[in-house]
Design a protein around this motif. Structure first.
Motif, short mmCIF file in Angstrom:
data_model
loop_
_atom_site.label_atom_id
_atom_site.label_comp_id
_atom_site.label_asym_id
_atom_site.label_seq_id
_atom_site.Cartn_x
_atom_site.Cartn_y
_atom_site.Cartn_z
N ARG A 1 0.86 -1.18 0.00
CA ARG A 1 0.00 0.00 0.00
C ARG A 1 0.89 1.23 0.00
N LEU A 2 0.27 2.38 -0.23
CA LEU A 2 1.03 3.62 -0.24
C LEU A 2 1.60 3.87 1.14
N SER A 3 2.89 4.10 1.19
CA SER A 3 3.54 4.43 2.46
C SER A 3 4.46 5.62 2.24
N ALA A 4 4.65 6.38 3.31
CA ALA A 4 5.51 7.56 3.22
C ALA A 4 6.95 7.17 2.89
N GLY A 5 7.42 6.06 3.47
CA GLY A 5 8.78 5.61 3.20
C GLY A 5 9.00 5.26 1.74
N ASN B 1 -3.47 4.72 -7.28
CA ASN B 1 -3.41 3.73 -6.20
C ASN B 1 -3.65 4.28 -4.81
N ASN B 2 -4.17 5.49 -4.70
CA ASN B 2 -4.53 6.00 -3.39
C ASN B 2 -5.75 5.22 -2.90
N ILE C 1 -9.67 -3.82 -15.64
CA ILE C 1 -8.21 -3.78 -15.65
C ILE C 1 -7.79 -3.17 -14.32
N LEU C 2 -7.08 -3.95 -13.52
CA LEU C 2 -6.59 -3.49 -12.22
C LEU C 2 -5.13 -3.08 -12.39
N THR C 3 -4.82 -1.85 -12.02
CA THR C 3 -3.47 -1.32 -12.18
C THR C 3 -2.81 -1.18 -10.82
N LEU C 4 -1.65 -1.78 -10.68
CA LEU C 4 -0.85 -1.70 -9.46
C LEU C 4 0.47 -1.03 -9.82
N THR C 5 0.81 0.04 -9.13
CA THR C 5 2.00 0.81 -9.47
C THR C 5 3.11 0.58 -8.45
N SER C 6 4.28 1.06 -8.78
CA SER C 6 5.45 0.89 -7.91
C SER C 6 5.36 1.70 -6.63
N LEU C 7 4.39 2.61 -6.50
CA LEU C 7 4.21 3.31 -5.23
C LEU C 7 3.73 2.36 -4.14
N LEU C 8 3.10 1.27 -4.52
CA LEU C 8 2.63 0.29 -3.55
C LEU C 8 3.77 -0.55 -3.00
N GLY C 9 4.77 -0.81 -3.80
CA GLY C 9 5.90 -1.65 -3.39
C GLY C 9 6.56 -2.29 -4.59
#
Length: 197
Positions: free
Chosen positions: A38-42, A105-106, A165-173
């Motif tokens: 999930r979106l994390s500050a780190g 992905n928010n 279409i489900l999109t998962l981006t690199s902001l999630l991990g």
């Protein structure tokens, strides 16, 4: 003046990194090996660190020129403007991708546990129901421009049988373990210069 502002910022950043590392270590010790993407500050800071640093360096050069405006020569203004323009040109695509991925992905969470064959996607708290046989194609897009600030921005698209279409981006991990987990579905890998979704 620059050091008086920069040093406390670096100390706070270092303290945050140490606190995040200790927290991650403690949760890894006592937690079950379930990956929650999930979106994390780190993660966001890790992706945007170099573009922010370059933009900060150029802004400090411009602000120094503004503070010493009367004693600055014309060629110094030109050099500062060229430096600012160059860093903005290199940083802006990364910032645009960062905002775009954040908007996509928010509120998205992925629960991923390969050992238990568990893979669930939640968007805005609602589970997206599908089976593995519903995944028609996995599209993995990565960046081929290796020496750019946006090299770590990539995405994964799941094409489902019902047309979603489900999109998962690199902001999630990191998406590579997830791509490996979904290897039973037909996977299309592409490398593009800029990973716009």
């Amino acid at each position: 003046m620059k050091n008086a502002l920069l040093r406390p910022l670096l100390e706070v950043a270092l303290l945050l990194l140490v606190a995040l590392g200790i927290t991650r270590w403690l949760t890894g010790l006592f937690g079950v090996r379930v990956k929650l993407l999930r979106l994390s500050a780190g993660r966001q800071l890790r992706l945007a660190f170099w573009p922010l640093l370059a933009l900060d360096a150029s802004l400090s050069a411009v602000s120094a020129m503004l503070l010493n405006g009367r004693s600055a020569q014309g060629f110094e203004w030109v050099l500062a403007a060229v430096f600012f323009g160059l860093t903005l040109t290199l940083s802006l695509p990364a910032f645009v991708l960062h905002v775009r991925y954040w908007l996509l992905n928010n509120g998205t969470e992925v629960i991923f546990q390969p050992e238990a064959n568990q893979f669930e996607i939640y968007e805005q708290g609602q589970r997206q129901f599908f089976n593995y046989r519903d995944i028609l194609k996995v599209e993995r897009v990565s960046c081929r421009a290796r020496r750019t600030f946006w090299v770590n921005y990539d995405y994964l698209r799941l094409h489902l049988a019902d047309g979603r279409i489900l999109t998962l981006t690199s902001l999630l991990g990191d998406l590579e373990p997830l791509t490996t987990f979904l290897r039973s579905a037909p996977t299309e890998r592409r490398a593009v210069a800029w990973c716009w979704v």
